[in-house]
Design a protein around this motif. Sequence first.
Motif, PDB file in Angstrom:
ATOM      1  N   ARG A  30       0.847  -1.201   0.000  1.00  0.00           N
ATOM      2  CA  ARG A  30       0.000   0.000   0.000  1.00  0.00           C
ATOM      3  C   ARG A  30       0.878   1.245   0.000  1.00  0.00           C
ATOM      4  NH1 ARG A  30      -3.027   0.557   4.549  1.00  0.00           N
ATOM      5  NH2 ARG A  30      -1.382  -0.522   5.678  1.00  0.00           N
ATOM      6  N   TRP A  31       0.236   2.393   0.091  1.00  0.00           N
ATOM      7  CA  TRP A  31       0.938   3.675   0.017  1.00  0.00           C
ATOM      8  C   TRP A  31       0.523   4.590   1.165  1.00  0.00           C
ATOM      9  CZ3 TRP A  31       4.415   4.714  -3.905  1.00  0.00           C
ATOM     10  CH2 TRP A  31       4.443   3.779  -4.943  1.00  0.00           C
ATOM     11  N   ALA A  32       1.462   5.414   1.604  1.00  0.00           N
ATOM     12  CA  ALA A  32       1.208   6.537   2.493  1.00  0.00           C
ATOM     13  C   ALA A  32       1.474   7.796   1.658  1.00  0.00           C
ATOM     14  CB  ALA A  32       2.113   6.479   3.711  1.00  0.00           C
ATOM     15  N   CYS A  33       1.306   8.955   2.269  1.00  0.00           N
ATOM     16  CA  CYS A  33       1.471  10.214   1.527  1.00  0.00           C
ATOM     17  C   CYS A  33       2.376  11.178   2.277  1.00  0.00           C
ATOM     18  CB  CYS A  33       0.102  10.864   1.315  1.00  0.00           C
ATOM     19  SG  CYS A  33       0.167  12.438   0.432  1.00  0.00           S
ATOM     20  N   GLY A  34       3.404  11.663   1.566  1.00  0.00           N
ATOM     21  CA  GLY A  34       4.253  12.737   2.055  1.00  0.00           C
ATOM     22  C   GLY A  34       3.828  14.031   1.390  1.00  0.00           C
ATOM     23  N   ARG A  35       4.061  15.132   2.059  1.00  0.00           N
ATOM     24  CA  ARG A  35       3.628  16.421   1.520  1.00  0.00           C
ATOM     25  C   ARG A  35       4.647  17.498   1.839  1.00  0.00           C
ATOM     26  NH1 ARG A  35      -2.492  18.041   1.847  1.00  0.00           N
ATOM     27  NH2 ARG A  35      -2.535  19.568   0.159  1.00  0.00           N
ATOM     28  N   VAL A  36       4.800  18.441   0.948  1.00  0.00           N
ATOM     29  CA  VAL A  36       5.652  19.609   1.172  1.00  0.00           C
ATOM     30  C   VAL A  36       4.820  20.647   1.918  1.00  0.00           C
ATOM     31  CG1 VAL A  36       6.976  21.465   0.087  1.00  0.00           C
ATOM     32  CG2 VAL A  36       6.956  19.178  -0.955  1.00  0.00           C
ATOM     33  N   LEU A  37       5.277  21.013   3.129  1.00  0.00           N
ATOM     34  CA  LEU A  37       4.590  22.056   3.887  1.00  0.00           C
ATOM     35  C   LEU A  37       5.190  23.429   3.630  1.00  0.00           C
ATOM     36  CD1 LEU A  37       3.973  20.456   7.397  1.00  0.00           C
ATOM     37  CD2 LEU A  37       2.382  20.697   5.491  1.00  0.00           C
ATOM     38  N   ALA A  38       6.508  23.487   3.484  1.00  0.00           N
ATOM     39  CA  ALA A  38       7.181  24.768   3.280  1.00  0.00           C
ATOM     40  C   ALA A  38       8.569  24.519   2.705  1.00  0.00           C
ATOM     41  CB  ALA A  38       7.301  25.536   4.591  1.00  0.00           C
ATOM     42  N   VAL A  39       9.064  25.524   2.033  1.00  0.00           N
ATOM     43  CA  VAL A  39      10.433  25.518   1.517  1.00  0.00           C
ATOM     44  C   VAL A  39      11.102  26.752   2.095  1.00  0.00           C
ATOM     45  CG1 VAL A  39      11.878  25.598  -0.543  1.00  0.00           C
ATOM     46  CG2 VAL A  39       9.707  24.355  -0.598  1.00  0.00           C
TER      47      VAL A  39
END
Length: 167
Positions: A30-39
Motif C-alpha cells: 500500500r501507500w502513504a502520503c508525504g507532503r511539502v509544507l514549506a520551503v
Amino acid sequence: MPLPEYPFEPKSNAHLLPGQFWGVPLSDGRWACGRVLAVKTQSDAYFPGNNRTFLAALMHWQGDQPPTTEAIAGRQVLAQGWAHVRSIQLNGQMILGRRDLGLDGIRGLREVTHRGGGTVMVYEGATPLRPATREEAATMPVFSTWGLKVISVLAERLFVKHLPLAE
C-alpha cells in the motif's frame, strides 16, 4: 521559473511548492502520503535555509494506489520535520501533484524549537509565532529534522504495524 510538470523527481528544492505530495511505498504494497509544507531558502535564527531542505509532512492517509489530489482532500498532518530533498527520492521518488494546503486548512503543526537555553520559540509549520511560555517550552513537541528514511519509518509504524508515532 515555470511550474514543473507532474510527476517529476526533485533534485533540489527549487521546484518544490507547499502542497505538493508524493507516494511513500509501504512494505505491504500500500501507500502513504508525504507532503511539502514549506520551503525555506533563507535562514532564520533557528533553521538554516538552503536549496536542499524543506518542511515535510506525513499525512493521515493510506491507500492501495499512490495518492492523488482527490484522495488526500481533507487529510491532516500527522508528523512534520525538516527533510533533505533526497528523502523524496528515497521514499517514493516522484512528486505526483499539488493540492493547495489552504483547501484543507493545513498550516503545519505547532512545535517548539528546543527545550531550554535561550529563547524557545513556538512555530506553526515553518512560521515563527512567538516566544514560548515556560509551560509550552517544557511540554510541546520539539521541532525535528528528519533523516532520509524517517517518513517511511513513521508510515510503516502507523499504517502497517498499527503502532503510535512515539512510545
